[in-house]
Design an enzyme around this catalytic site. Structure first.
Site, PDB file in Angstrom:
ATOM      1  N   THR B 327       0.862  -1.180   0.000  1.00 40.66           N
ATOM      2  CA  THR B 327       0.000   0.000   0.000  1.00 40.66           C
ATOM      3  C   THR B 327       0.896   1.226   0.000  1.00 40.66           C
ATOM      4  O   THR B 327       2.030   1.180   0.475  1.00 40.66           O
ATOM      5  CB  THR B 327      -0.960   0.001   1.204  1.00 40.66           C
ATOM      6  OG1 THR B 327      -1.778   1.170   1.116  1.00 40.66           O
ATOM      7  CG2 THR B 327      -0.225   0.019   2.543  1.00 40.66           C
ATOM      8  N   HIS B 379       2.558 -10.910  14.270  1.00 35.75           N
ATOM      9  CA  HIS B 379       3.573 -11.429  15.169  1.00 35.75           C
ATOM     10  C   HIS B 379       3.278 -12.846  15.647  1.00 35.75           C
ATOM     11  O   HIS B 379       4.113 -13.504  16.260  1.00 35.75           O
ATOM     12  CB  HIS B 379       3.721 -10.496  16.378  1.00 35.75           C
ATOM     13  CG  HIS B 379       5.131 -10.362  16.868  1.00 35.75           C
ATOM     14  ND1 HIS B 379       6.061 -11.356  16.719  1.00 35.75           N
ATOM     15  CD2 HIS B 379       5.778  -9.347  17.506  1.00 35.75           C
ATOM     16  CE1 HIS B 379       7.214 -10.978  17.246  1.00 35.75           C
ATOM     17  NE2 HIS B 379       7.068  -9.750  17.727  1.00 35.75           N
TER      18      HIS B 379
END
Lengths: 327, 406
Positions: B327, B379
């Site tokens: 993006t 994560h």
């Protein structure tokens, strides 16, 4: 098959109690020689004698006072009012004396006050009334209003054995209209505890709380409505004081819509009291307004068409139930 | 013409509700024939017609409550031209004109707003927004049955589909201050749902790198004219970035993966989503098999998808199947952002604006074209070290750009 009427059940209750307990006596206008205006006590004088079956003058306050005095002296009097309308004449004796005696002096007044109540028999404004609320409102008096043959007998026996004054309201229209087989009566509870209501029909849409002759109006309406898919639960209170509010609340908590039906007039009627209890204790369980179906606030009309319009009919219940069901 | 009025059904009765009309406008009605039904505090009853004629007007519809003596309808010889089911103006026929009743809200506008104590308690306990239910009761009231039906269908739905998390609580539009209330567009709803769902799903961490993209800027500046002229494709920075990303993804497969239950799916396709902002929203078309394309092919695909995205001409499969997203918030001046992962991917690269900045090169201050690259990663799957190694790789590839693009 021997059939027993509501009236016969009342007669049997007194007869059996008089046989069982010599302290039980009857007082009232024409209860002896004449056998009672509705022939409830026919044959009693012959069996129990004039010491226990006492014809009184037309003086409701007087013989109610006599009964109270007799009860203080160890008897268990049953007072008959020829029409329950005339209990008004004994109002002071009942509300200021009998009702407060235990509170003031520790002296229980084990009397039963009974008489024909209710309309529907073209008897006009002085012979058709439902005076329960005067006494429901007075602490110290128990009030019962049986609708069935078994309850007529069982509640009267309980009333006679009670240590406090009990107003026993018998509905004159039920006298000869409501019947049960003897076998049914014999298998029923001999003594029906005062203060216990009964669910007469199970339903999931609306609880109709009622008592006395209106039980049959509720059951008739329930039949009609069942065909439309509206299931009424019908509670017969049987006792107005003490009131079995747990029975009412239990149904309200499950069914969530409630209608109270009585033949008594509207303002200050039992319906308002029950509505208040439901609103206070089961507000969060209500899925619609608490609805009353009662007689309007007028004297009981004499004209047949007017009396028919005055007393709640099954169609009144049906109409109110349809609206409440759709609410 | 004869006015039909709300009758007074008792001394203390001030108003009544029309519960049912037995006749429609235009129907013939005879005197004393039941015309409508009313309900008051004390009585429910049929009201007979006061005269014979044609019911030419109904002014008070079913369910409306009006004061006594209000004209509820008119019987005449023919149907009135305009019939309005609204409270009538005070009628001269009844001098003590009743106060005009407040307009009764229509069933639709009441829907979901009126309910019983029981229904409100059930809604509270079951966490139901009553406004989402349509009421079958009188005047659109939500009834117990409506709630039970809703609970039933909700139970069925949740057993069929994976549970969709409830939307995050949204502050209700309050009456404080001036506010314009607008419905959410479908794309906005979908974005809102995806954003929240992603935040709830992944353990978002963002790492930021700075890259010297002077070589790329140079390459683009010198070639964009030719590129556009010869290939008909506008040369942007996107294909450069995608190119570098794909190469790095091949070294760090954990970034081109997704989590499914307790399994990790390492994706062998490199389908790179490129976010395109639209008026009122944003969409992420996907360059499928981006690794198999030449630089030119990639540039063409990106340009084509972006153009069709703006023209709302994308096919469904062109926004599906992405394995990694790029993006680009740079054009509006952002240095870097912390993008939200496009589920079920595990990473998204945000590219800031390319600006000339003084930097230290070989102990001298030099002017270079610099860019911040922000990688948000999940994560749960991607360790910080892996993410940073991946980013170092991307950075190295961008800084050392040596691919011929034409």
């Amino acid at each position: 098959m021997t059939e027993v009427t509501y009236l016969e059940a009342i007669r049997r209750a007194m007869w059996e109690e008089m046989e069982r307990d010599p302290r039980v006596i009857l007082l009232g206008e024409d209860v002896g020689l004449y056998g009672g205006a509705f022939k409830v006590t026919a044959g009693f004088l012959e069996r129990f004698g004039k010491d226990r079956i006492i014809d009184t003058p037309i003086s409701e306050e007087g013989y109610t006072g006599v009964a109270i005095g007799a009860s203080f002296n160890g008897l268990r009097p049953v007072v008959e009012y020829q029409f329950i309308d005339f209990i008004a004449n004994a109002f002071n004796m009942i509300t200021n004396f009998a009702a407060k005696s235990r509170y003031r002096w520790g002296a229980g007044v084990p009397i039963v006050m009974r008489g024909p109540a209710g309309g529907g028999v073209r008897a006009g404004p002085f012979h058709s009334q439902n005076p329960e609320m005067h006494f429901v409102h007075t602490p110290g008096i128990k009030v019962v209003a049986p609708a069935t043959v078994a309850d007529a007998r069982g509640l009267l026996k309980a009333a006679i054995r009670d240590e406090d004054p009990v107003l026993y309201l018998e509905h004159k229209k039920l006298y000869r209209h409501v019947k049960a087989s003897l076998a049914e009566l014999e298998s029923a509870e001999d003594v029906v505890p005062i203060g216990r209501a009964l669910v007469r029909r199970r339903g999931e849409d609306i609880v109709v709380v009622t008592y006395s002759a209106m039980l049959y109006v509720a059951l008739e309406a329930a039949e009609i409505l069942a065909k439309e898919g509206i299931e009424l639960e019908v509670i017969d209170l049987r006792s107005l004081v003490p009131l079995d509010k747990e029975c009412v609340l239990e149904s309200v908590r499950r069914v969530n819509k409630v209608m109270i039906l009585h033949e008594d007039t509207r303002t200050g009627g039992m319906a308002g009291e029950i509505a208040a209890i439901v609103a206070e204790e089961a507000f969060d369980d209500l899925d619609g307004p608490i609805v009353r179906v009662t007689a309007p606030d007028t004297p009981v009309p004499y004209a047949a068409a007017l009396e028919d319009a005055f007393i709640p009919r099954a169609e009144d219940v049906v109409r109110a139930a349809r609206r409440l069901a759709a609410y | 013409m004869t006015d039909v009025i709300m009758p007074q059904m008792g001394e203390s009765i001030a108003e009544g509700t029309v519960t049912k009309w037995h006749k429609k406008v235009g129907d013939r009605v005879e005197r004393d024939e039941p015309l409508f039904e009313i309900s008051t505090d004390k009585v429910d009853t049929e009201i007979p017609s006061p005269t014979s004629g044609i019911l030419s007007e109904i002014r008070v519809g079913e369910g409306q409550t009006v004061p006594i003596n209000t004209v509820v309808g008119v019987i005449g010889e023919k149907v009135a031209e305009a019939r309005v089911e609204a409270p009538p103006p005070p009628s001269p026929a009844h001098p003590p004109a009743p106060p005009t009743p407040p307009p009764t809200p229509s069933a639709t506008s009441e829907r979901g707003h009126r309910s019983s104590p029981l229904v409100r308690r059930m809604a509270r306990e079951q966490k139901i927004d009553l406004l989402t239910l349509s009421g079958s009761g009188q005047g659109g009231r939500v009834t117990k049955q409506d709630v039970l039906k809703h609970l039933e269908s909700r139970a069925t739905a949740s057993s069929e589909a994976a549970e969709v998390p409830a939307p995050a609580p949204v502050a209700a539009a309050t009456s404080q201050g001036r506010v314009e209330i607008a419905p959410m567009s479908a794309i906005r709803k979908s974005i809102a749902e995806h954003m929240v769902q992603s935040r709830r799903t992944s353990a978002h961490v963002t790492t930021v790198f700075e890259a010297d993209v002077s070589r790329i800027v140079q390459a683009r500046e010198s070639l964009k004219g030719t590129f556009e002229k010869e290939e008909g494709v506008k040369l942007t920075y996107t294909p450069f970035l995608v190119r570098a990303v794909i190469a790095a993804l091949k070294s760090f497969p954990a970034l081109n993966a997704s989590i499914e239950g307790d399994r990790i799916l390492y994706r062998k396709d490199y389908n790179i989503g490129v976010a395109v902002s639209l008026e009122g929203g944003l969409i992420v078309p996907v360059v499928h098999h981006a690794d198999e394309k030449s630089f030119l092919g990639l540039a063409r695909a990106v340009s084509d998808l972006a153009e069709r995205a703006r023209g709302k001409k994308l096919k469904p499969e062109e926004v599906q199947g992405g394995t990694f997203t790029v993006t680009n918030p740079g054009p509006y001046g952002s240095l870097f952002g912390t993008p939200i992962i496009n589920q079920p991917q595990v990473a998204i690269l945000g590219v800031g604006g390319i600006h000339k900045r003084p930097v230290v090169v070989n102990d001298a201050i030099a002017v270079r074209s610099m860019v911040y690259l922000a990688l948000s990663f999940d994560h749960r799957l991607v360790d910080g070290a892996v993410a940073d190694q991946f980013m170092a790789d991307v950075k190295r590839r961008l800084e050392g750009w040596d691919e011929k693009i034409l």
